[in-house]
Design an enzyme around this catalytic site. Structure first.
Site, PDB file in Angstrom:
ATOM      1  N   ARG A   1     -60.062  15.086  26.407  1.00 32.45           N
ATOM      2  CA  ARG A   1     -59.245  16.286  26.129  1.00 32.45           C
ATOM      3  C   ARG A   1     -57.757  15.955  26.265  1.00 32.45           C
ATOM      4  O   ARG A   1     -56.941  16.407  25.456  1.00 32.45           O
ATOM      5  CB  ARG A   1     -59.629  17.417  27.092  1.00 32.45           C
ATOM      6  CG  ARG A   1     -58.717  18.625  26.992  1.00 32.45           C
ATOM      7  CD  ARG A   1     -59.206  19.771  27.849  1.00 32.45           C
ATOM      8  NE  ARG A   1     -58.244  20.857  27.895  1.00 32.45           N
ATOM      9  CZ  ARG A   1     -58.391  21.960  28.613  1.00 32.45           C
ATOM     10  NH1 ARG A   1     -59.481  22.122  29.342  1.00 32.45           N
ATOM     11  NH2 ARG A   1     -57.483  22.912  28.601  1.00 32.45           N
TER      12      ARG A   1
ATOM     13  N   ASN B   1     -66.726  24.232  23.025  1.00 31.55           N
ATOM     14  CA  ASN B   1     -65.559  24.309  22.143  1.00 31.55           C
ATOM     15  C   ASN B   1     -65.483  23.140  21.176  1.00 31.55           C
ATOM     16  O   ASN B   1     -65.995  22.067  21.488  1.00 31.55           O
ATOM     17  CB  ASN B   1     -64.297  24.318  22.999  1.00 31.55           C
ATOM     18  CG  ASN B   1     -63.857  25.734  23.311  1.00 31.55           C
ATOM     19  OD1 ASN B   1     -64.072  26.641  22.524  1.00 31.55           O
ATOM     20  ND2 ASN B   1     -63.233  25.907  24.463  1.00 31.55           N
TER      21      ASN B   1
ATOM     22  N   CYS C   1     -67.196  33.413  23.135  1.00 31.93           N
ATOM     23  CA  CYS C   1     -65.914  33.028  23.709  1.00 31.93           C
ATOM     24  C   CYS C   1     -65.478  34.143  24.651  1.00 31.93           C
ATOM     25  O   CYS C   1     -65.844  35.301  24.454  1.00 31.93           O
ATOM     26  CB  CYS C   1     -64.898  32.874  22.583  1.00 31.93           C
ATOM     27  SG  CYS C   1     -63.262  32.424  23.184  1.00 31.93           S
TER      28      CYS C   1
ATOM     29  N   HIS D   1     -60.732  31.839  18.496  1.00 36.93           N
ATOM     30  CA  HIS D   1     -59.359  31.495  18.864  1.00 36.93           C
ATOM     31  C   HIS D   1     -58.372  31.796  17.739  1.00 36.93           C
ATOM     32  O   HIS D   1     -57.289  31.204  17.663  1.00 36.93           O
ATOM     33  CB  HIS D   1     -59.244  30.026  19.340  1.00 36.93           C
ATOM     34  CG  HIS D   1     -59.879  29.804  20.681  1.00 36.93           C
ATOM     35  ND1 HIS D   1     -59.889  28.594  21.319  1.00 36.93           N
ATOM     36  CD2 HIS D   1     -60.512  30.668  21.516  1.00 36.93           C
ATOM     37  CE1 HIS D   1     -60.513  28.714  22.489  1.00 36.93           C
ATOM     38  NE2 HIS D   1     -60.901  29.957  22.629  1.00 36.93           N
TER      39      HIS D   1
ATOM     40  N   TYR E   1     -54.190  32.873  21.451  1.00 37.37           N
ATOM     41  CA  TYR E   1     -54.082  31.611  20.710  1.00 37.37           C
ATOM     42  C   TYR E   1     -53.233  31.725  19.440  1.00 37.37           C
ATOM     43  O   TYR E   1     -52.833  30.716  18.870  1.00 37.37           O
ATOM     44  CB  TYR E   1     -55.472  31.084  20.335  1.00 37.37           C
ATOM     45  CG  TYR E   1     -56.189  30.432  21.501  1.00 37.37           C
ATOM     46  CD1 TYR E   1     -56.192  29.052  21.652  1.00 37.37           C
ATOM     47  CD2 TYR E   1     -56.844  31.184  22.459  1.00 37.37           C
ATOM     48  CE1 TYR E   1     -56.839  28.445  22.716  1.00 37.37           C
ATOM     49  CE2 TYR E   1     -57.491  30.591  23.537  1.00 37.37           C
ATOM     50  CZ  TYR E   1     -57.478  29.220  23.653  1.00 37.37           C
ATOM     51  OH  TYR E   1     -58.102  28.616  24.712  1.00 37.37           O
TER      52      TYR E   1
HETATM   53  C1  G6P Z   1     -59.858  30.021  27.262  1.00 34.44           C
HETATM   54  C2  G6P Z   1     -60.697  29.768  26.062  1.00 34.44           C
HETATM   55  C3  G6P Z   1     -61.809  28.813  26.318  1.00 34.44           C
HETATM   56  C4  G6P Z   1     -61.258  27.563  26.946  1.00 34.44           C
HETATM   57  C5  G6P Z   1     -60.473  27.905  28.195  1.00 34.44           C
HETATM   58  C6  G6P Z   1     -59.759  26.676  28.691  1.00 34.44           C
HETATM   59  O1  G6P Z   1     -60.480  30.836  28.104  1.00 34.44           O
HETATM   60  O2  G6P Z   1     -61.201  30.925  25.503  1.00 34.44           O
HETATM   61  O3  G6P Z   1     -62.426  28.491  25.113  1.00 34.44           O
HETATM   62  O4  G6P Z   1     -62.308  26.703  27.270  1.00 34.44           O
HETATM   63  O5  G6P Z   1     -59.516  28.849  27.949  1.00 34.44           O
HETATM   64  O6  G6P Z   1     -59.364  26.858  29.999  1.00 34.44           O
HETATM   65  P1  G6P Z   1     -58.872  25.627  30.845  1.00 34.44           P
HETATM   66  O7  G6P Z   1     -58.710  26.174  32.221  1.00 34.44           O
HETATM   67  O8  G6P Z   1     -59.942  24.578  30.737  1.00 34.44           O
HETATM   68  O9  G6P Z   1     -57.603  25.163  30.232  1.00 34.44           O
END
Ligand code: G6P
Length: 435
Positions: A95, A149, A170, A200, A253
């Site tokens: 990531r 995701n 989601c 998103h 987003y």
């Molecule tokens: C949001 C999105 C999710 C994503 C998350 C990431 O809630 O809807 O799809 O996985 O943020 O959060 P993080 O704490 O991993 O950055």
């Protein structure tokens, strides 16, 4: 009453206590006998820690649900009633690369949006399709709830290439409902939002409280500085003239599209200041979380988990599972096939939309034509998603290039080629289909 078997793929995730909490809260309506938490060898240490916490949470709640920890995915899937997928192929290290590579070319570096989401999709789809083949064989009647995701693209791949009964989910829509409720100072059960778009990239076309249209009021509050974002997305304020003329509620987003330059600056500053990309920040939060989870006295979901972006994800998942199991005919916002709900998009593409959920699945509510203010972006992003799925399955360089070029955040062929080269090099070990 039937005793349900749940399989959670990616069970060692730091988010799992959130999901367990959801099952505990709905135990009165969901007779869950077993929850299998399954992970891969590499994630075993996490599975052990989070699994023991899950057992303590269940015990504290006075339930007799059995938590089974396993590395044997087939054992977990066999005869499951519901399978939840929440995997991260390549982990947070991959990531971090997804977030950093695009910044080199002055392009948004985000986990699910832009080229980062493309890279994550092509790594993830082959693994998810393998899981689906096992579901087809070992639990053909199971429902798959996909959180993995980029959830919309992954669900598109599942519904296009397998026979699994899948629904993509989601936490953004439920999060938006809760945030709007807070802004308006009302109970969230009184707020309804007409969602439409892609994962998103979803807009609230209208907001209602007790059936009364309050969209304008919410827009005014947002223009006056009210906050509507997730923990992982900077809370940049919306332009007043833009928001008033849009006359809809963008999701958090959307900032990556509508405020692209500002977000790129923010992302670059995070890297240069040493704060790090979101993945690097999450690595630190996870370390903290797993230290907490180890404490044998901890037997609830710790509040520190709220530092992650996934707030309310258990509410979304477990209430959806309950709506299917109990044939509730309730409205949920999910990723399902369009099936004519939005005109002008193919029937078989996956969109994020309000749907009626019953024991036969989630049925998108028909909306007809959309406003040209949002329609073009949806079509372009959908074309990118379709091409991304095809690239992930075939490993075809040309299709991958076309996918990136179609992404609304990629400016030119030259940049798309540079991005693709870096993505294929950096993630080579997870992309055997491109060798
Ligand atoms: C949001 C999105 C999710 C994503 C998350 C990431 O809630 O809807 O799809 O996985 O943020 O959060 P993080 O704490 O991993 O950055």
């Amino acid at each position: 009453m039937k005793n349900l078997k749940i399989a959670v793929i990616g069970g060692g995730s730091s988010y799992t206590p959130e999901l367990i909490d959801g099952f505990i809260k709905r135990a009165h309506e969901l007779p869950v006998k077993e929850i299998y938490l399954v992970d891969i060898e590499e994630g075993k240490w996490k599975l052990d820690i989070v699994g023991e916490l899950a057992k303590r949470m269940i015990k504290k709640a006075g339930l007799d649900t059995e938590i089974i920890l396993t590395l044997n995915r087939k054992e977990a899937i066999k005869n499951a009633d519901f399978v939840v997928t929440q995997i991260r192929v390549g982990g947070l290290k991959a990531r971090a690369k997804d977030e950093i590579i695009p910044l080199k070319y002055n392009v948004i570096g985000q986990e699910t949006t832009g080229p980062g989401g493309f890279a994550k999709a092509i790594r993830t789809i082959p693994v998810i399709l393998d899981i689906c083949r096992e579901i087809e064989e070992l639990a053909p009647n199971a429902w798959l709830i996909n959180f993995t995701n980029p959830a919309g693209i992954v669900t598109e791949a599942i519904l296009r290439y397998t026979n699994v009964k899948a629904i993509g989910l989601c936490n953004v829509p439920i999060g938006m409902v809760k945030m709007v409720a807070k802004i308006l100072n009302v109970e969230s059960s009184r707020v309804k939002i007409d969602f439409v778009g892609l994962n998103h990239l979803v807009w609230g076309q209208k907001v209602y409280v007790d059936g009364k249209d309050v969209t304008r009021r919410v827009i005014e509050e947002l223009c006056d500085g009210a906050s509507l974002t997730m923990k992982n997305i900077p809370d940049l304020k919306w332009d007043k003239a833009f928001l008033e003329s849009l006359a809809m509620i963008p999701c958090p987003y959307h900032r990556y599209y509508y405020m692209m330059e500002d977000l790129i600056i923010q992302e670059k500053e995070a890297v240069s200041s040493g704060k790090g990309t979101r993945a690097e920040q999450v690595m630190k939060i996870e370390k903290e979380l797993f230290e907490l989870y180890k404490d044998p006295k901890l037997d609830i979901k710790p509040p520190q988990l709220e530092k992650r972006g996934g707030a309310y994800y258990s509410d979304a998942a477990v209430s959806l599972i309950s709506a299917i199991y109990n044939d509730k005919k309730e409205i949920h916002t999910v990723n399902v096939k369009n099936n004519g709900a939005v005109s002008g998009l193919p029937n078989d593409v996956v969109i994020e939309i309000n749907a009626v959920v019953d024991k036969t699945g989630a049925h998108a509510i028909t909306l007809g034509e959309l406003s040209p203010k949002i329609y073009g972006l949806i079509q372009e992003a959908k074309a990118y998603e379709q091409l991304t799925v095809e690239a992930a399955v075939t490993g075809d360089y040309g299709i991958a290039l076309q996918a990136l070029i179609m992404n609304p955040l990629v400016p030119s062929v030259k940049v798309a080629k540079q991005l693709l080269k870096d993505i294929l090099n950096e993630h080579e070990e997870y992309l055997p289909q491109f060798r």
